[in-house]
Write a protein that holds these residues in place. Structure first.
Motif, short mmCIF file in Angstrom:
data_model
loop_
_atom_site.label_atom_id
_atom_site.label_comp_id
_atom_site.label_asym_id
_atom_site.label_seq_id
_atom_site.Cartn_x
_atom_site.Cartn_y
_atom_site.Cartn_z
N HIS A 12 0.80 -1.21 0.00
CA HIS A 12 0.00 0.00 0.00
C HIS A 12 0.84 1.27 0.00
N THR A 47 -4.65 -12.10 -2.16
CA THR A 47 -5.29 -10.80 -1.94
C THR A 47 -4.42 -9.67 -2.46
N GLN A 50 -4.11 -9.30 -6.40
CA GLN A 50 -5.20 -8.60 -7.10
C GLN A 50 -4.91 -7.11 -7.22
N ARG A 51 -4.24 -6.56 -6.19
CA ARG A 51 -3.98 -5.11 -6.18
C ARG A 51 -2.68 -4.76 -6.88
N ARG A 52 -1.62 -5.50 -6.59
CA ARG A 52 -0.30 -5.22 -7.19
C ARG A 52 0.35 -6.53 -7.65
#
Length: 332
Positions: A12, A47, A50-52
């Motif tokens: 993040h 998890t 999916q974002r990075r």
């Protein structure tokens, strides 16, 4: 837990280079140790991927599925691989996924085939390669796998039919080499549904109808009932499109093939095939269903009045039970 929290923080907040370094600890936790710890680490990777996904692409080989992995570990690894796929690694990944389709676990193989569809839908640049893999599975895989591959390919084409006309044509042209009854039925349905996507697809659908009509009675082993029904549906759809939209206009091969398969289906051993043929003949050829007018207005004088001396008229006659004999046990 510490490795997962650290990787989440870097995912993040950290730059790309530092985030990749932080992911190594999480990948190491997912590689060894008890199965419960592997599951927790892989769930965190899934998890974060999916974002990075770039955090884990350099470690993709560590997420390849092994034959000794339990079902819940396989599911997580397959989910991770679908997120890590891109144009650079799709070749290697397709080799792995096609190898997984030879696994004896049918639920896992079904998930692999669906993962191919997810990758093709998510990354348009690799859709052609994924469709090629699905076509190969339709041709060379067992019945259940081939049928699932055909269903996934149909869903892909249906989502964006105009952009995937080439994929539809490729699958239709592979029809003569497909042996699975379920896959053949799905491809025949696609031929009738997507025959208006272009001249190439229309020609492939017409050729597929010719091959299907030839194999209807001459195939060894005989065609399954679902395939025969799909052949009848394809012939009916092509005939209707020829009349309404001008597809294959001026060519009389489609009406002849329609008449041919209707004549074959009239004497078929399967009742569903005979009923389908009778319905299509009444609608497309005769314009009536055993005397019952087709297309009449609902409030017209002859909307549902069947002609005399026809099965439809006889069905409306009152039934007499005077000729029936009671079983002797009731007379005791």
């Amino acid at each position: 837990g510490v490795a997962a929290a650290l990787a989440s923080l870097f995912a993040h907040a950290a730059p790309a280079r530092e985030a990749r370094e932080a992911a190594l600890s999480l990948v190491s936790a997912a590689k060894g140790g008890p199965r419960e710890a592997q599951y927790a680490a892989l769930a965190s990777v899934a998890t974060l991927a999916q974002r990075r996904p770039a955090m884990f692409r350099g470690q993709m080989k560590r997420f390849l599925i092994r034959s000794v992995d339990p079902a819940f570990i396989r599911a997580l690894k397959l989910d991770i691989l679908t997120h890590l796929a891109n144009a650079n690694n799709i070749g290697q990944l397709l080799v792995e996924l096609e190898a997984y389709c030879r696994d004896p676990d049918r639920e896992f193989v079904t998930a692999v085939v669906r993962a191919l569809g997810v990758i093709a839908d998510r990354i348009p640049d690799v859709a052609a390669q994924c469709t090629g893999a699905l076509v190969r599975l339709c041709v060379h895989s067992p019945d259940a796998v081939a049928a699932e591959a055909a269903l996934v390919a149909r869903a892909l084409v249906a989502r964006d039919s105009a952009a995937r006309a080439g994929d539809a044509e490729r699958l239709l042209r592979a029809f003569p080499h497909v042996r699975s009854a379920g896959a053949r039925a799905v491809i025949l349905w696609m031929g009738g549904e997507f025959c208006d996507l272009g001249e190439g697809v229309a020609l492939a659908a017409r050729e597929m109808l010719r091959v299907g009509a030839r194999s209807y009675a001459a195939a060894a082993p005989p065609e399954a009932a679902e395939v025969k029904v799909a052949i009848l549906g394809l012939a009916a759809k092509l005939a209707l499109r020829q009349k309404s939209a001008g597809v294959n206009e001026g060519r009389d091969i489609v009406p002849k093939l329609l008449e041919y398969v209707l004549n074959l289906a009239r004497w078929d051993m399967d009742v569903d095939v005979r009923d389908k043929a009778r319905l299509l003949r009444g609608v497309l050829v005769d314009g009536k269903l055993d005397g019952l007018a087709v297309g009449a207005k609902a409030d017209g004088a002859a909307a549902l009045d069947p002609a005399e001396n026809t099965p439809a008229a006889e069905a409306l006659l009152p039934v007499s039970y005077t000729h029936l004999t009671l079983p002797t046990i009731l007379l005791v």
